[in-house]
Design an enzyme around this catalytic site. Structure first.
Site, PDB file in Angstrom:
ATOM      1  CB  SER A  22      -0.846  -0.047   1.288  1.00  0.00           C
ATOM      2  OG  SER A  22      -2.019   0.691   1.158  1.00  0.00           O
ATOM      3  CB  CYS A  25       3.464   9.734   3.407  1.00  0.00           C
ATOM      4  SG  CYS A  25       2.059  10.298   2.482  1.00  0.00           S
ATOM      5  CD  GLN A 100      -2.302   7.198  -2.832  1.00  0.00           C
ATOM      6  OE1 GLN A 100      -1.515   7.627  -1.999  1.00  0.00           O
ATOM      7  NE2 GLN A 100      -3.397   6.553  -2.499  1.00  0.00           N
ATOM      8  CE1 TYR A 182      -3.859  14.290   2.864  1.00  0.00           C
ATOM      9  CE2 TYR A 182      -4.347  11.965   2.488  1.00  0.00           C
ATOM     10  CZ  TYR A 182      -3.694  12.959   3.204  1.00  0.00           C
ATOM     11  OH  TYR A 182      -2.885  12.634   4.259  1.00  0.00           O
ATOM     12  CG  LEU A 301      -5.904  -2.743  11.366  1.00  0.00           C
ATOM     13  CD1 LEU A 301      -6.871  -2.446  12.503  1.00  0.00           C
ATOM     14  CD2 LEU A 301      -4.522  -3.070  11.950  1.00  0.00           C
TER      15      LEU A 301
END
Ligand SMILES: Cc1cc2nc3c(=O)[nH]c(=O)nc-3n(C[C@H](O)[C@H](O)[C@H](O)COP(=O)(O)O)c2cc1C
Length: 365
Positions: A22, A25, A100, A182, A301
């Site tokens: 995934s 940042c 991304q 965002y 998770l």
């Protein structure tokens, strides 16, 4: 035969298993340009065994970065720096790479998490932020300027320009960030979008700008390169986006040419609480997959091999995206393959680690 370690084809991209790292940042860029940290971090994940690694939220505009340290793809320097990293990772690693593309909107101009993670203060070189409405993310956050249609055109062009840069770098896949509060998510959610013009009010109106971006990016991304979106499965707030809305969003994105959605959730406001139980987005991913008829990625998770295996085997998602588990164990997919009796690609330098090592004869030698 493991479902998790079975191949999948998205548009023209063939992947040997369903595991995706995934986007995460790293807050370690210099004016948007990747650094040696990215070489180490992405290089490590390139040999994690996951078929695909997604590079962190990458700002399409300088003002669209979350922090001063966030990655960007808005300048030639940014493109050059990221190309250096990705070329090495592709040459040395087993994974394919996606990116991304993002715009932080009203969550921009923030401190790095280890510096506090809230809005930059006066002495910290803050910058003006933009959003669908002049509504803050939380107390003491910057008030964004309500975007004009000219602003929207500018941001849309920036997404297209960054997508072209990503393709030149050689990314195998592009994902548009439409979640976590965002910019594009903030247009979709009634919590942050208070507009009374054609871009606010009904779901159709709130989707208008994000769909314009998706369609514009699709025109430059060839059909064989998967173009996806990370969407919001739920705002986890009264009056916010729901799993039914996520189905509507996914259907609309599919019609706009999007190949898959990654179903995440939360973070539309500073004080939103995201559930903490394992696989909290999985049921929404299943619903979106079934009702919108689009491949989905489940995230949130998921950390045990049997858990990931069951999600794929039971048709709740087509791929599993995992973040923290891969930081904790950068060879997570090797260990999952062992647990599930499957094989995984390893670099030739590490080939001596594998089924032979675990065989009883090797263990007793
Ligand atoms: C260090 C870190 C950075 C993250 N950065 C991003 C990001 O750039 N883009 C994004 O969509 N999600 C980001 N996330 C969220 C993860 O991609 C993922 O959705 C979330 O951590 C839940 O998955 P997990 O339980 O496997 O960690 C980040 C998470 C972590 C831990």
């Amino acid at each position: 035969m493991s479902a998790l370690f079975s191949p999948i084809k998205l548009a023209g991209l063939e992947l040997p298993n369903r595991l995706v790292v995934s986007p995460m940042c790293q807050y370690s860029a210099d004016d948007g340009s990747a650094s040696d940290w990215h070489m180490m971090h992405l290089g490590m994940l390139a040999n994690s065994g996951a078929a695909l690694v997604i590079v962190e939220a990458t700002g399409v505009e300088r003002r669209g970065r979350i922090t001063h340290g966030c990655l960007g793809l808005y300048s030639d320097d940014n493109e050059l720096a990221l190309a250096r990293v990705i070329q090495q990772c592709r040459r040395r690693g087993t994974a394919k790479f996606g990116i991304q593309l993002a715009h932080a909107g009203r969550k921009a101009s923030a401190q790095k998490p280890w510096d506090g993670g809230v809005a930059l203060t006066k002495g910290q070189d803050p910058w003006p932020t933009i959003g669908p409405s002049a509504v803050t993310y939380g107390e003491n956050w910057h008030t964004p300027a309500m975007m004009t249609e000219a602003d929207m055109t500018c941001v849309c062009d920036a997404f297209v320009s960054s997508a072209k840069r990503a393709l030149r770098i050689g990314f195998d896949e592009i994902e548009l960030h439409m979640s976590h509060g965002y910019l594009l998510h903030s247009f979709m959610s009634p919590i942050s979008n208070m507009r009374t013009d054609a871009f606010g009010g009904t779901m159709d109106n709130r989707l208008k700008f994000p769909l314009e971006v998706a369609r514009a990016v699709r025109t430059v991304v060839p059909k064989n390169v998967p173009l996806g979106a990370r969407i919001t499965g739920s705002d986890w707030r009264q009056g916010g986006l729901t799993p039914d809305d996520a189905v509507t969003i996914a259907k609309s994105l599919k019609a706009a040419g999007i190949d898959f959605v990654c179903v995440s959730s939360g973070a539309i406001t500073f004080d939103t609480r995201t559930p903490t139980e394992p696989g909290y987005n999985v049921a929404i991913s299943e619903k979106v997959r079934r009702e919108a008829g689009i491949p989905t990625r489940a995230v949130g998770l998921i950390f045990k091999p049997q858990q990931a295996e069951a999600i794929i085997a039971e048709g709740q998602a087509d791929q599993i995206a995992m973040a923290r588990a891969f930081l904790d164990d950068p060879h997570w997919a090797w260990h999952a393959a062992k647990a599930l009796g499957a094989e995984v690609l390893r670099p030739q330098q590490y080939l001596r680690v594998g089924p032979k090592l675990w065989a009883p004869a090797a263990a007793s030698a």
